[in-house]
Structures are given as structure tokens and as C-alpha cells.
Design an enzyme around this catalytic site. Structure first.
Site, short mmCIF file in Angstrom:
data_model
loop_
_atom_site.label_atom_id
_atom_site.label_comp_id
_atom_site.label_asym_id
_atom_site.label_seq_id
_atom_site.Cartn_x
_atom_site.Cartn_y
_atom_site.Cartn_z
N SER A 1 -0.99 0.04 -8.24
CA SER A 1 0.10 -0.49 -9.06
C SER A 1 -0.21 -0.46 -10.56
O SER A 1 0.71 -0.54 -11.37
CB SER A 1 0.54 -1.87 -8.59
N SER B 1 -4.97 -5.25 -7.20
CA SER B 1 -3.67 -4.59 -7.39
C SER B 1 -3.24 -3.96 -6.08
O SER B 1 -4.05 -3.72 -5.19
CB SER B 1 -3.79 -3.49 -8.44
N ASP B 2 -1.95 -3.66 -5.96
CA ASP B 2 -1.52 -2.80 -4.86
C ASP B 2 -1.99 -1.38 -5.21
O ASP B 2 -2.52 -1.13 -6.30
CB ASP B 2 0.01 -2.87 -4.68
N CYS B 3 -1.82 -0.43 -4.28
CA CYS B 3 -2.45 0.89 -4.45
C CYS B 3 -1.45 1.94 -4.96
O CYS B 3 -0.70 2.43 -4.17
CB CYS B 3 -3.00 1.37 -3.12
N MET C 1 0.85 -1.19 0.00
CA MET C 1 0.00 0.00 0.00
C MET C 1 0.88 1.23 0.00
O MET C 1 1.98 1.21 0.49
CB MET C 1 -0.78 0.00 1.31
#
Ligand SMILES: *[C@@H]1O[C@H](CO)[C@@H](O)[C@H](O)[C@H]1NC(C)=O
Ligand SMILES: *[C@@H]1O[C@H](CO)[C@@H](O)[C@H](O)[C@H]1NC(C)=O
Length: 775
Positions: A290, A286-288, A1
Site C-alpha cells: 500500500s 502496510s497492506d501489500c 493483500m
């Protein structure tokens, strides 16, 4: 994150306004809403797959794309509210994600030790029990309208390099330990009924993500060059175990690239591996943010539409951040993506929401509908946080033995150090608001009169201004406890360490205090990553050393219980503690696990590195002494081959004696070891049995180069003078296999040497004679 998301999110906030549920309100299919009665997706008697199909059939393209993001918009005409997918629960319900808010009804949640500490307990039932408590509190807060049901925890990346600032969040450097942790914690969070998830967990960050910011390289730009061998036998193992054994409902892809491809745009990793091979039943997030990162920072695609299309086609179902809500529709217009691709993503997210019961009316009607404020921070939960810290603390050194201290002889204790009065430092990162704290000073104060001095202003410990007062305290007291170490200013998300020694003048303080102390000097370390404390290990004036990690809200009480012996230490280090020189020999950006003599590269973790250490993986003392005896174990085990290899053992030439796992009949193929553990000391104790196996020497053809690997662990209480028998079943294909240079898992034939505590035993694996193979 990442906090960098806030920059991007500003623009999209306007775009994505959706209101989320108020306390106790239904997310969808509200029985009070007459319209929803007739809607097929609200019919609980129907199967989840049919209901998901029905709801997708009703959505417009515009509605669909606004559901592809964490801040998902509602569909008022269908009685569906907005939903915030991003909640965190790494070691307690946390407000790091926007899905969780503490308020007057829910002011705090139980804050367990940071994961690196809990991992050190080597107790899988503890990990599951913590997951159960966290999900009780999460459900209670969801029922109150102040938390989500989708938790982006745990972090199961391998703690590859000791400098990594997020190593503290992980279960350590061993793939089997990390995978077992993942599966146990996820089971605790999700419960065991697949169609009635308690909460949905998420194993992150897939994959080979373990560098935040080092020497000018950050995670948003890093291209991890990973060999097929390392990815199969190290980086992917915890994720595979999380999905196939833990049945996790979500996997998160990472920021970094792997071999030139962003993980969130790699169909090989997402579609083929996670969903195909491992059979994820859930969604990929997804990551934040990505997706935005691989477009804007990595310039992986020329246009944002291509980035959106690549991500969804690779298997991504949900975007943390606004990117997909903004660009997906244009990607379809440009013909880069089809509506069917978007439907595929929605099937995966909506199915999880259905399994969570979010389409089954009011929260109060759910199996967990009765959980409320009384279930958060309740005494049993806080007691488990204390117990977890006691189980995770590791006794590194105990000369004499001087520990445990005695309330008779040590009536006054000098409590010194920048972490001596720690509160929030004890809960590490990805924490929430704790129910309350017991600092080390308070904990020790329950056993003895304390004389308190910080010694250093903070962990940076820039000067010696306060040394004099600390030295005087130590001169007066019957015992001295120095609580030193790190905090989030030294190791954190986006902050990797540059060195391994204690910051600033901390060592000097410890030396000077130890030299002046009237009584015994004990060093307590509060830190996630390993520290080179050779100076204390080798200093005879420091008689005891404890590593507490970040021990959670009750950490100070647990430290004191161990120091005074009302709890017995049984934790073991989940990472290798390297000397400072080690990191001078390898760049953090070098992902190789295996060493290379010619390149002067030492290799990583106990599985591949065999140079000097400060303390090895698995180190941890107790207050008693255990003796191991092997009660029974085979010496020869046959590995049966499956049908299509029949009649072709001759192909196993002498240089090639390692059978592909896919060619063996793995079902029930295990080695059973029975070990007697005798407590020969005079105190009751907790024993943590670790079993390692060393494969036969690598063949020239396959080159596995593995020194040893953890194949089993078991924790048990053994009263003084008592003996317990432990039975360990070691799955041959899963645990005794190695990975060759091409990334193929093989079972080496020949002598496998087991290290069972201090006992050694060899088992010879042989290909089964053809006669006994039946189809
Ligand atoms: C046996 O193995 C050899 C070498 O791998 C291969 O060339 C041959 O086709 C195999 N024979 C059978 C019957 O599978
Ligand atoms: C493992 O953890 C559980 C849950 O806290 C506890 O009941 C059990 O006693 C622990 N096992 C050992 C051997 O400490």
C-alpha cells in the site's frame, strides 16, 4: 493483500535476497555460533527493551532499511537470518502468504470454516479454541522451518455492503460482534503471556476498507469519505477492541484513503489513534504494497522518497512489499526522514520478534518447541473444524417442521446442485491445503442412500442442460437436498458482486426440482455474502433452508448432521440479508451508515436500516423452542460523573441530555440482567441469546440516529424441558453509549430499551445526584 504486488516485487527480489531458516535452525543467537555468546541482544536474562536497543545499536543504516520489509534481509555478521514476515492464518494455516509452505513433512493443515460461518456461532470460546489450534499448527510448522510466526489475520473490517467480495473473511456487520471475535481469536493465536507470544496476530485492514472492485472503482484508488460519527461508532470499533482487549501484536493499514489521506500515511490514524489512544504494543504493517499504491496509483506524493518518509513518520513500522527497502535511505539523504524515525520502526518489529522468542536460540528450546508434524491435522483439531461448522450453520426456514430428516422415513435422498460435491469451495479464500474433505454428498451418504445430480455445471449455471436428470432424481427420492450458492468466481478478493440473487439459472433449478420432488425439498446455501432468496423463502414447496456459509473441510458432514438432527442448529446470521432492490438504492462507494430520507438513502446494517429484509441480522431457528423470562434487572441506574464535572449538572439541559463518556466514572458501571431460558420443546437444543439495546430518541443536538445495537450474546446448551439462568453484565460506557455527529461518545440519559430474545425491558439512566459523588 494483493496479487499486484508480484509486479513490483520482481525488481526487488534481487535486492532483497536473504535466506530464511531451515528446519529447526535458530533465527538468531544460535548457541552453536560462538560469536553470538558475547552479544548483549542474545542475553535472555536482560529485558526485551534493552536487548532491542542493543541490537539496533549494532546495525548500519543499510542493514536497517532492509529490515523494514516483509522479506527482511539477515545480518550474517551478527548471526541474524533473513525473515519472511508475511504468513496468513485466517481460518487455518494458509499458504496465501509466502511465509508458509506445505511440504512432504507438513502436507496440509486443519481448515476451519470461513470466518463468516464461525462468527454465526456467536460462541467466543469457540473462536479462541480455533485460534489455539491454528497457532499450535503454525508453531509446529515454524519448528519444521516451513512457516513464519507473524500471521496477518484476522480481517475485522465491518461487512458494510452485502456485495463486498471479502465479506466472507469477516465476522459480519456488527462492531461489537466483530470486536469480540477479534479479541477472542487473537487471544487464541497469541496465548496469554504477553512476553512469550505463541504467534503474533494482526488485525487488518485499518480502516474503512470494504470495497474491492465495484462499478469502475477499485481499492487501490478509493477515497472513502467517512464521517467522524461512523468512524468512531462503526469502522474503528473492531480495531479498538482487537488492540485494547485482544492485545494484538500488529495492525495493518489498508490500501484506500480515508477522507483524502492514505491510511498508511495518516499519523492521526496510526500514531495518534492505534499507538497513542489504544496503546498498541506491537508493529504496524502496510497492506501489500500500500505504500507503493499511494505513490504510484494515488499520486499522493510527488516522489517515492516522500512516500517512504510519510509512511514511516505516520507510524508505519513494516512494509509488505519492497518499497521501503528501496527508497528509505534516499529519503534520509534528502532530509525527509531521520535515522531516529527508522530506529523507532525497528524497535516495534524487533520487540515483537523478541517476544516471539526468535532471539532465544533454537526453536526446540522454546515453550512450544516440542510441537511437530504429529500436531498438525490431528484428530482433535479436525474434530473442532467439524464442530465449528455445526455451530455456525444457520437454519433459516423449517416449515412443518420437516427438519430434522429421519433415517427411517428418508432412506433415499436426491442430492442436487453445483455445490453438492464441494471440496475447496467449502474453505473459501485465505485458505491453505485442507487435511481432507467431507463433501455434502459424502456427509448425506452417511445417513441415507444418495442419488446425485449436479443440475448445473457450476455455480454460474448458464443453462438447463442438466435440469432433466436432477428433476428425475427428485421424483424418485424420499427427500431432496439442493446445495446451491456461490464460490470464489462470484465473490472474492478483487471481486465484488453486482447483484444479490443466485447466479444464472440456479433459481429455476430450485423451483423446478421443488415442484417435482416426491419428498420434502431442502435448500442448502453455500455462500459468504447474503443472497436474496425471497423466491425460496416464499415458496411453500421448499420446506427447509440452511445457510452453511463456507463451512470448512468437514462442512458436508456438519450439514448432514444438522439435516438429520444428530447436531442441533444454533447459529444466527451475522449480517442482514437484504432484498435485491436494496442495493439499487445505494452506491457501494457511499460509506454512510446512517440513512437519509431526503436523499432516498436507506442506511446500512440492522443498526441504521429499517426497510424490508429477507432475513434480519440475528435470524436463526432451532429444532426446539425456548422461552425467556427476565429474572432480575434494574429499572433505574445512576451514572456517576467524574471529578471535573462536579457541581455542573445544570449544564445538562433537556436538549443535551447525553453525558460524554469521558465525563462519567465508567469503572464497574454495568447493568446486570438475569434471564431464565427454558427449553419447552421435546429436543435438547442450543440457544443463542442475543441482547440488543435501543437508546432514547436522539436529541436534536447529538443526532445519533441509532435504532438498536447488540450489547451482549451468550450461547448455551439447554436439555429438553430444562431451564438455565444466564447472567449478563452490560458495561454502560462501552455498550450503551452512542456517538454524536462530532464523533464524541456519549451516554444518553433516559429510557434504554433492552430486547432480550422476545422480552422487552426498559432501564432509565440518570445522572447521579451530586451528593453521592465522591472523589
Ligand atoms: C458548567 O457548564 C457550563 C456549560 O457547559 C460552563 O459554561 C461552565 O463553565 C461550567 N461550570 C463549571 C463550574 O464547570
Ligand atoms: C462453544 O464452543 C466450545 C468449543 O467448541 C464448546 O465446547 C461449547 O460447547 C460451545 N458452547 C455451546 C453452547 O455450544
Amino acid at each position: 493483500m494483493s496479487r499486484s504486488i508480484t509486479a513490483v516485487i520482481g525488481l526487488a527480489m534481487v535486492y532483497l535476497v536473504g535466506h530464511t531458516c531451515e528446519g529447526g535452525e535458530a533465527f538468531a543467537c544460535d548457541p552453536k555460533d560462538g560469536r553470538t555468546k558475547s552479544m548483549g541482544f542474545c542475553k535472555e536474562s536482560e529485558g526485551i527493551a534493552e536487548r532491542v536497543k542493543e541490537v539496533i545499536g549494532r546495525l548500519t543504516m543499510e542493514e536497517k532499511v532492509r529490515m523494514l520489509v516483509n522479506n527482511a534481509a539477515g545480518v550474517p555478521r551478527l548471526g541474524i537470518k533473513g525473515y519472511e514476515w508475511w504468513s496468513e492464518g485466517l481460518h487455518g494455516v494458509s499458504n496465501v502468504g509466502p511465509g508458509v509452505n506445505f511440504n512432504s513433512q507438513f502436507p496440509a493443515a486443519t481448515s476451519f470454516p470461513q470466518v463468516i460461518t464461525t462468527a454465526a456461532s456467536f460462541n467466543a470460546s469457540l473462536w479462541e479454541a480455533i485460534g489455539q489450534v491454528v497457532s499450535d499448527e503454525a508453531r509446529a510448522m515454524y519448528n519444521g522451518g516451513t512457516a513464519g510466526l507473524t500471521y496477518w489475520s484476522p480481517n475485522v473490517n465491518i461487512f458494510r455492503d452485502p456485495r463486498w467480495g471479502r465479506g466472507q473473511e469477516t465476522p459480519g456487520e456488527d462492531p461489537v460482534l466483530a470486536g469480540t471475535y477479534a479479541a477472542s481469536y487473537v487471544r487464541g493465536l497469541q496465548g496469554t503471556d504477553a512476553n512469550r507470544l505463541k504467534v503474533a496476530a494482526c488485525c487488518k485492514h485499518f480502516t474503512a476498507y470494504d470495497l474491492d472492485n465495484w462499478n469502475g472503482m477499485d481499492r487501490f484508488h478509493f477515497n472513502a469519505q467517512v464521517s467522524k460519527q461512523d468512524i468512531e461508532d462503526t469502522f474503528n470499533v473492531p480495531f479498538r477492541m482487537c488492540v485494547s482487549e485482544g492485545k494484538v501484536a500488529s495492525v495493518m493499514c489498508s490500501y484506500n484513503q480515508v477522507n483524502g489521506v492514505p491510511t498508511c500515511a495518516d499519523p492521526n490514524l496510526l500514531k495518534k489513534t492505534v499507538r497513542g489512544l489504544w496503546q498498541l504494543d506491537g508493529y504496524i504493517v502496510s497492506d501489500c504494497d500500500s505504500v507503493s499504491v499511494f505513490y504510484s496509483n494515488q499520486h499522493y506524493t510527488l516522489t517515492p522518497e516522500e512516500a517512504a518518509a510519510d509512511a514511516i513518520k505516520a507510524g508505519l513500522d513494516l512494509n509488505c512489499g519492497p518499497f521501503l527497502a528501496v527508497h528509505t535511505q534516499n529519503a534520509i539523504k534528502k532530509g525527509l526522514l531521520s535515522e531516529a524515525d527508522v530506529n523507532g520502526a525497528l524497535v516495534n518489529t524487533l520487540t515483537v520478534q523478541m517476544r516471539l522468542g526468535m532471539f532465544d536460540g533454537e526453536p526446540s528450546a522454546h515453550p512450544y518447541g516440542n510441537l511437530g508434524p504429529k500436531d498438525v491435522c490431528k484428530p482433535a483439531h479436525q474434530e473442532l473444524a467439524l464442530e465449528a461448522a455445526r455451530q455456525g450453520i444457520v437454519l433459516l426456514k423449517n416449515t412443518g417442521p420437516v427438519l430434522p430428516l429421519s433415517t427411517q422415513r428418508h432412506r433415499s435422498v436426491a442430492v442436487i446442485g453445483p455445490n453438492s460435491k464441494a471440496t475447496v469451495t467449502m474453505i473459501g479464500n485465505y485458505a491453505g491445503v485442507a487435511c481432507g474433505y467431507t463433501s455434502p454428498l459424502q456427509g448425506i451418504g452417511n445417513y441415507a442412500r444418495t442419488i446425485h445430480e449436479f443440475g448445473c455445471e457450476n455455480v454460474a449455471c448458464k443453462d438447463e442442460k442438466h435440469f432433466g436428470a436432477a428433476i428425475n432424481a427428485a421424483r424418485e427420492a424420499d427427500a431432496t437436498v439442493l446445495v446451491m450458492g456461490l464460490d470464489q468466481s462470484i465473490e472474492a478478493e478483487t471481486v465484488d458482486r453486482r447483484g444479490l440473487i443466485l447466479p444464472g439459472r440456479q433459481q429455476d433449478l430450485v423451483w423446478k426440482v421443488a415442484a417435482a420432488s416426491k419428498g420434502p425439498t431442502i435448500l442448502v446455501l453455500m455462500c459468504g455474502g447474503p443472497v436474496d432468496i425471497s423466491f425460496a423463502k416464499n415458496n411453500p414447496a421448499i420446506v427447509g433452508i440452511l445457510w452453511a456459509g463456507y463451512p470448512g473441510q468437514a462442512g458436508g458432514a456438519a450439514i448432514a448432521d444438522i439435516l438429520f438432527g444428530t447436531a442441533s442448529p444454533g447459529g444466527k446470521l451475522p449480517v442482514t440479508w437484504y432484498p435485491e432492490e436494496y442495493i439499487r438504492k445505494l452506491a457501494m462507494t457511499n460509506m454512510a451508515m446512517r440513512g437519509s430520507k431526503s436523499a432516498g438513502y436507506p442506511g446500512r446494517t440492522y443498526r441504521f436500516y429499517n426497510g424490508p429484509v429477507v432475513y434480519p441480522f440475528g435470524h436463526g431457528l432451532t429444532y426446539t423452542h425456548f422461552v425467556h423470562t427476565l429474572a432480575s434487572a434494574p429499572t433505574v441506574v445512576s451514572v456517576p460523573l467524574n471529578g471535573h464535572r462536579r457541581g455542573n449538572l445544570t449544564s445538562l439541559s433537556n436538549t443535551n441530555r447525553a453525558i460524554r463518556v469521558t465525563h462519567a466514572r465508567c469503572d464497574k458501571l454495568s447493568i446486570t440482567l438475569q434471564v431464565d431460558i427454558k427449553n419447552v420443546g421435546s429436543r435438547d437444543g442450543t440457544h443463542t441469546l442475543l441482547v440488543f439495546s435501543a437508546p432514547p430518541a436522539p436529541s436534536a443536538a447529538h443526532h445519533w440516529q441509532l435504532q438498536k445495537q447488540l450489547v451482549a450474546f451468550q450461547k448455551l446448551h439447554v436439555p429438553a424441558k430444562a431451564q438455565h439462568r444466564v447472567r449478563l453484565d452490560i458495561h454502560v460506557c462501552k455498550l450503551l453509549s452512542v456517538v454524536d455527529k462530532s464523533g464524541i461518545r456519549r451516554i444518553p440519559l433516559g429510557e434504554h430499551s433492552f430486547h432480550i430474545g422476545d422480552v422487552k425491558h426498559s432501564v432509565s439512566l440518570q445522572a447521579a445526584p451530586l451528593g453521592i459523588i465522591k472523589s
